[in-house]
Design a protein around this motif. Structure first.
Motif, PDB file in Angstrom:
ATOM      1  N   THR A  36       5.927   2.863   0.428  1.00 16.75           N
ATOM      2  CA  THR A  36       5.022   1.714   0.490  1.00 16.75           C
ATOM      3  C   THR A  36       5.156   0.994   1.826  1.00 16.75           C
ATOM      4  O   THR A  36       6.244   0.948   2.417  1.00 16.75           O
ATOM      5  CB  THR A  36       5.285   0.723  -0.655  1.00 16.75           C
ATOM      6  N   ILE A  37       4.050   0.449   2.280  1.00 11.75           N
ATOM      7  CA  ILE A  37       4.031  -0.359   3.493  1.00 11.75           C
ATOM      8  C   ILE A  37       3.309  -1.668   3.186  1.00 11.75           C
ATOM      9  O   ILE A  37       2.531  -1.758   2.232  1.00 11.75           O
ATOM     10  CB  ILE A  37       3.336   0.362   4.663  1.00 11.75           C
ATOM     11  N   VAL A  89       0.833  -1.195   0.000  1.00  9.19           N
ATOM     12  CA  VAL A  89       0.000   0.000   0.000  1.00  9.19           C
ATOM     13  C   VAL A  89       0.872   1.250   0.000  1.00  9.19           C
ATOM     14  O   VAL A  89       1.911   1.290   0.676  1.00  9.19           O
ATOM     15  CB  VAL A  89      -0.928  -0.003   1.240  1.00  9.19           C
ATOM     16  N   GLU A  90       0.458   2.265  -0.748  1.00  5.60           N
ATOM     17  CA  GLU A  90       1.176   3.530  -0.792  1.00  5.60           C
ATOM     18  C   GLU A  90       0.714   4.445   0.332  1.00  5.60           C
ATOM     19  O   GLU A  90      -0.476   4.561   0.606  1.00  5.60           O
ATOM     20  CB  GLU A  90       0.954   4.224  -2.140  1.00  5.60           C
ATOM     21  N   LYS A  91       1.674   5.105   0.971  1.00  8.64           N
ATOM     22  CA  LYS A  91       1.358   6.054   2.033  1.00  8.64           C
ATOM     23  C   LYS A  91       2.040   7.375   1.731  1.00  8.64           C
ATOM     24  O   LYS A  91       3.246   7.430   1.480  1.00  8.64           O
ATOM     25  CB  LYS A  91       1.819   5.527   3.393  1.00  8.64           C
ATOM     26  N   GLU A  92       1.276   8.453   1.775  1.00  8.83           N
ATOM     27  CA  GLU A  92       1.808   9.778   1.492  1.00  8.83           C
ATOM     28  C   GLU A  92       2.368  10.415   2.768  1.00  8.83           C
ATOM     29  O   GLU A  92       1.930  10.111   3.872  1.00  8.83           O
ATOM     30  CB  GLU A  92       0.726  10.676   0.895  1.00  8.83           C
ATOM     31  N   TYR A  93       3.347  11.297   2.586  1.00 10.77           N
ATOM     32  CA  TYR A  93       3.886  12.041   3.726  1.00 10.77           C
ATOM     33  C   TYR A  93       4.219  13.460   3.273  1.00 10.77           C
ATOM     34  O   TYR A  93       4.401  13.735   2.085  1.00 10.77           O
ATOM     35  CB  TYR A  93       5.130  11.361   4.296  1.00 10.77           C
ATOM     36  N   GLU A 134      -4.135   3.017  -1.517  1.00 12.18           N
ATOM     37  CA  GLU A 134      -3.737   4.185  -0.749  1.00 12.18           C
ATOM     38  C   GLU A 134      -4.023   3.959   0.737  1.00 12.18           C
ATOM     39  O   GLU A 134      -5.117   3.552   1.116  1.00 12.18           O
ATOM     40  CB  GLU A 134      -4.492   5.425  -1.220  1.00 12.18           C
ATOM     41  N   LYS A 135      -3.031   4.256   1.579  1.00 12.75           N
ATOM     42  CA  LYS A 135      -3.227   4.200   3.029  1.00 12.75           C
ATOM     43  C   LYS A 135      -4.101   5.363   3.459  1.00 12.75           C
ATOM     44  O   LYS A 135      -3.893   6.498   3.039  1.00 12.75           O
ATOM     45  CB  LYS A 135      -1.873   4.278   3.737  1.00 12.75           C
ATOM     46  N   GLY A 136      -5.101   5.104   4.299  1.00 12.35           N
ATOM     47  CA  GLY A 136      -5.961   6.160   4.787  1.00 12.35           C
ATOM     48  C   GLY A 136      -7.412   5.712   4.829  1.00 12.35           C
ATOM     49  O   GLY A 136      -7.741   4.574   4.492  1.00 12.35           O
ATOM     50  N   PHE A 163      -6.841   0.947   4.376  1.00 10.16           N
ATOM     51  CA  PHE A 163      -6.465   1.471   3.070  1.00 10.16           C
ATOM     52  C   PHE A 163      -7.651   1.326   2.132  1.00 10.16           C
ATOM     53  O   PHE A 163      -8.639   0.665   2.438  1.00 10.16           O
ATOM     54  CB  PHE A 163      -5.232   0.752   2.508  1.00 10.16           C
ATOM     55  N   GLU A 184       5.816   9.777  -1.173  1.00  7.91           N
ATOM     56  CA  GLU A 184       5.117   8.582  -0.743  1.00  7.91           C
ATOM     57  C   GLU A 184       6.083   7.422  -0.636  1.00  7.91           C
ATOM     58  O   GLU A 184       7.149   7.403  -1.251  1.00  7.91           O
ATOM     59  CB  GLU A 184       3.985   8.229  -1.708  1.00  7.91           C
TER      60      GLU A 184
END
Length: 270
Positions: free
Chosen positions: A77-78, A58-62, A174-176, A187, A75
């Motif tokens: 990945t986790i 999963v992609e996580k934005e920062y 997408e993470k969230g 996600f 971003e």
């Protein structure tokens, strides 16, 4: 019968695991069944547990601010365990060459991402994973792709968008969380589309399914163009709940067209 293999060397001694699936195609809410076989390596090893699960990358934005005060984003990945079934939590001594065979079944969550349609693989980074807890080490490197097909109502929505002229560009995880929906997983999956010319105020569209046993939340994120029909561009979220028996793609297309057209600005005839 479809044979899928996951082989993993675990620590010194090289125990391995092989998984045979009865079928590598499944729909959300259904079960994947098969047989797992662990084979001892060169030395005796202690199995402290065996499990099989569905994993997703999963992609996580920062966001961050640099030393000069400028804001940046990116971003990474986790790895997320979507579902898991423990097959054994007992300590077992696996002798060299010894084989340990276990049948299994794993229920795929209703909210699991769609990885394939009838003719095309859509989503990478999602698959089955067998994990061996061996000598205080955990092996979880091997992921076997699984073909998770859309439910009938999901397929009807995808067909409806295609009939309206939307072209799929990609699919991401997408993470969230999306507020005010039936989302349970940490996600969500986004189907990205380019917009047809008849919606002059619309640049692109993103579609998300959030599904449970009761029905499906269809979330559309509309990316509006700047300048043509709007003083400002930006995103607009639309939500539509459909039941699992809502499989009339023409009816869904009319409803989606009405929503999208009223937001995109131009009235066109369907």
């Amino acid at each position: 019968m479809v044979l899928k293999r996951m082989l993993a060397s675990v620590g010194i001694g090289g125990a391995s695991v092989e998984t045979t699936l009865d079928d590598d195609t499944v729909r959300p809410g259904r079960k994947v069944t098969g047989t797992l076989k662990a084979t001892g390596g060169n030395v005796t090893q202690t199995l402290e547990g065996i499990s099989v699960g569905l994993r997703a990358t999963v992609e996580k934005e920062y966001e961050y601010t640099d030393s000069e005060g400028e804001e940046h984003s990116g971003e990474y990945t986790i790895d997320v365990v979507v579902a898991e079934r423990v097959l054994s939590d007992e300590r077992v001594e696996l002798e060299p060459g010894q084989e340990l065979e276990l049948p299994f079944e794993l229920t795929i969550p209703m909210e699991a991402p769609i990885t394939a349609t009838k003719n095309k693989h859509l989503q990478r980074g999602v698959g089955l994973n067998t994990r061996l807890h061996v000598d205080n080490a955990l092996d979880n490197t091997d992921v076997d792709p699984l073909s998770i097909r859309p439910l009938p109502a999901q397929r009807a929505v995808l067909r409806a968008l295609r009939s309206l002229g939307f072209k799929r560009k990609g699919v991401d995880l997408e993470k969230g969380t999306i507020p005010h929906t039936r989302q349970k997983l940490p996600f969500y999956q986004e189907f990205e589309y380019s917009a047809p010319g008849k919606y002059q105020g619309l640049d692109s569209l993103e579609l998300t399914f959030l599904t449970d046993e009761e029905g499906i939340d269809v979330v559309l994120e509309l990316d509006k163009k700047r300048g043509i029909l709007f003083s400002e561009g930006g995103d607009k979220l639309l939500r539509l709940s459909v039941g699992h028996d809502d499989t009339d793609d023409e009816k869904i297309a009319r409803k989606l067209h009405k929503w999208i057209d009223s937001t995109a600005g131009k009235r066109s005839v369907l």
